[in-house]
Design a protein around this motif. Structure first.
Motif, mmCIF file in Angstrom:
data_model
loop_
_atom_site.group_PDB
_atom_site.id
_atom_site.type_symbol
_atom_site.label_atom_id
_atom_site.label_comp_id
_atom_site.label_asym_id
_atom_site.label_seq_id
_atom_site.Cartn_x
_atom_site.Cartn_y
_atom_site.Cartn_z
ATOM 1 N N VAL A 99 -11.480 14.895 1.657
ATOM 2 C CA VAL A 99 -10.376 14.687 0.709
ATOM 3 C C VAL A 99 -10.196 13.182 0.470
ATOM 4 C CG1 VAL A 99 -7.905 14.968 0.316
ATOM 5 C CG2 VAL A 99 -9.219 16.811 1.380
ATOM 6 N N THR A 100 -10.186 12.783 -0.801
ATOM 7 C CA THR A 100 -10.112 11.365 -1.154
ATOM 8 C C THR A 100 -8.971 11.131 -2.136
ATOM 9 O OG1 THR A 100 -12.511 11.155 -0.894
ATOM 10 C CG2 THR A 100 -11.379 9.389 -2.086
ATOM 11 N N ILE A 101 -8.191 10.084 -1.896
ATOM 12 C CA ILE A 101 -7.117 9.714 -2.811
ATOM 13 C C ILE A 101 -7.216 8.223 -3.112
ATOM 14 C CG2 ILE A 101 -5.575 11.503 -1.924
ATOM 15 C CD1 ILE A 101 -3.993 9.261 -0.534
ATOM 16 N N VAL A 112 -8.681 8.685 -9.886
ATOM 17 C CA VAL A 112 -7.386 8.205 -10.371
ATOM 18 C C VAL A 112 -6.647 7.546 -9.217
ATOM 19 C CG1 VAL A 112 -5.166 8.842 -11.370
ATOM 20 C CG2 VAL A 112 -7.246 10.010 -12.125
ATOM 21 N N TYR A 113 -6.292 6.282 -9.402
ATOM 22 C CA TYR A 113 -5.512 5.549 -8.411
ATOM 23 C C TYR A 113 -4.044 5.638 -8.826
ATOM 24 C CZ TYR A 113 -9.789 3.729 -6.338
ATOM 25 O OH TYR A 113 -11.005 3.630 -5.705
ATOM 26 N N ARG A 114 -3.284 6.406 -8.064
ATOM 27 C CA ARG A 114 -1.896 6.665 -8.404
ATOM 28 C C ARG A 114 -1.031 5.437 -8.146
ATOM 29 N NH1 ARG A 114 -2.153 10.924 -11.751
ATOM 30 N NH2 ARG A 114 -3.364 12.642 -10.813
ATOM 31 N N ALA A 115 -0.066 5.216 -9.052
ATOM 32 C CA ALA A 115 0.835 4.070 -8.911
ATOM 33 C C ALA A 115 1.714 4.253 -7.686
ATOM 34 C CB ALA A 115 1.692 3.935 -10.169
ATOM 35 N N ALA A 116 1.626 3.302 -6.778
ATOM 36 C CA ALA A 116 2.456 3.302 -5.573
ATOM 37 C C ALA A 116 2.877 1.865 -5.305
ATOM 38 C CB ALA A 116 1.688 3.876 -4.387
ATOM 39 N N PRO A 117 3.810 1.351 -6.094
ATOM 40 C CA PRO A 117 4.195 -0.061 -5.979
ATOM 41 C C PRO A 117 4.698 -0.448 -4.604
ATOM 42 C CG PRO A 117 5.069 0.917 -7.986
ATOM 43 C CD PRO A 117 4.530 2.042 -7.158
ATOM 44 N N GLY A 118 5.122 0.536 -3.802
ATOM 45 C CA GLY A 118 5.639 0.207 -2.475
ATOM 46 C C GLY A 118 4.560 -0.102 -1.461
ATOM 47 N N MET A 119 3.280 0.132 -1.804
ATOM 48 C CA MET A 119 2.195 -0.102 -0.861
ATOM 49 C C MET A 119 1.862 -1.586 -0.817
ATOM 50 S SD MET A 119 1.539 2.916 0.315
ATOM 51 C CE MET A 119 -0.061 2.771 1.106
ATOM 52 N N THR A 120 2.068 -2.210 0.323
ATOM 53 C CA THR A 120 1.791 -3.636 0.472
ATOM 54 C C THR A 120 0.966 -3.875 1.724
ATOM 55 O OG1 THR A 120 3.872 -3.946 1.673
ATOM 56 C CG2 THR A 120 3.899 -4.324 -0.700
ATOM 57 N N PRO A 121 -0.081 -4.709 1.623
ATOM 58 C CA PRO A 121 -0.888 -5.023 2.809
ATOM 59 C C PRO A 121 -0.379 -6.276 3.508
ATOM 60 C CG PRO A 121 -1.991 -5.858 0.875
ATOM 61 C CD PRO A 121 -0.679 -5.256 0.396
#
Length: 267
Positions: A23-25, A40-49
């Motif tokens: 399974v890949t996202i 498709v790379y879903r918008a997730a503005p909260g993801m920060t490295p």
């Protein structure tokens, strides 16, 4: 790359996460979904490295990724169930106005995961983390091979069987059929093929007739179809008596241990 040299930048951070079951996202810090390489790379503005630190030494590179839990992408239930353990992660930057070219920022596997107040923090372990593992094996009285692997060489054909879980009481499962040999599933594996646990694996502590006791209770108390794989207690007696495989035994049952130092004449 021209899109990195412009006066106005259009950089978007992206994460490609591939679980061990395939399974890949895709997730992106951009405010709109991006199509990159057919995914498709879903918008997730909260993801920060966190800051990525690299060096010339042999220390393992690592980074943390923090973001909000999303039931449509990564749910708390799946994280706690272990579906994302060891998942392969690639972090890169791209031009959101024309996705395609990438600038690799890091890659690794998901390590420790922490969840608090609806937010997850996942540790990404780099390739160099493999250098932290022992290089050689330690001696042991028990066999260090796994039943059926290339060192054990016991044929597993006929040692895998399907059954249906009819009842769950903590870590004890009741099956619709009995084991073919007393205690043969002890030390083995159980794979779920139905119910809420589908796709997960559990370690079997012991078996008795139509019951199987797992090393820990299943993640979800949901009966379903399972596959049972026989196990081994890794002793020389079992290897010789049950499997007739003593020539491939990978242990040293007669090697003196540290207790030899405490012996004395007449003790």
């Amino acid at each position: 790359m021209s899109w990195l040299d412009g006066t106005l930048t259009s950089i978007a951070l992206c994460w490609r996460i591939e679980r061990r079951d395939g399974v890949t996202i895709g997730l992106t810090a951009h405010d709109r979904d991006l199509m990159i390489g057919g995914l498709v790379y879903r918008a997730a503005p909260g993801m920060t490295p966190s800051a990525i630190q690299r060096g010339a030494g042999l220390d393992a590179d690592s980074m943390d990724v923090t973001g909000a839990l999303s039931s449509s992408a990564i749910s708390e239930g799946d994280l706690l169930a272990g579906r994302w353990d060891g998942a392969r992660v690639e972090v890169f930057a791209t031009d959101w106005t024309d996705p395609g070219e990438r600038v690799a920022l890091g890659a690794g596997t998901i390590g420790t995961v922490e969840i608090a107040d609806g937010m997850l923090t996942a540790e990404l372990k780099g390739v160099a983390a493999g250098l932290e593992r022992p290089v050689v094996e330690e001696t042991s009285p028990e066999c260090r091979a796994e039943l059926g692997d290339k060192r054990c060489r016991v044929a597993m054909a006929g040692r895998r069987r399907f059954a249906v879980v009819t009842g769950i009481d903590g870590a004890v499962l009741t099956l619709d059929s009995e084991e073919p040999e007393a205690g043969c599933y002890g030390g083995g594996r159980l794979r779920w093929f139905g119910g809420a646990n589908s796709g997960l694996e559990d370690a079997v502590a012991r078996s008795d007739g139509a019951t199987v006791t797992l090393r820990r209770a299943p993640r979800f108390a949901s009966p379903g179809r399972i596959e049972l794989i026989e196990g081994c207690d890794k002793s020389l007696a079992t290897c010789a008596g049950r499997f007739a495989n003593v020539l491939n035994f990978r242990g040293e049952p007669y090697l003196p241990g540290t207790d030899l130092l405490t012996r004395y004449p007449g003790g």
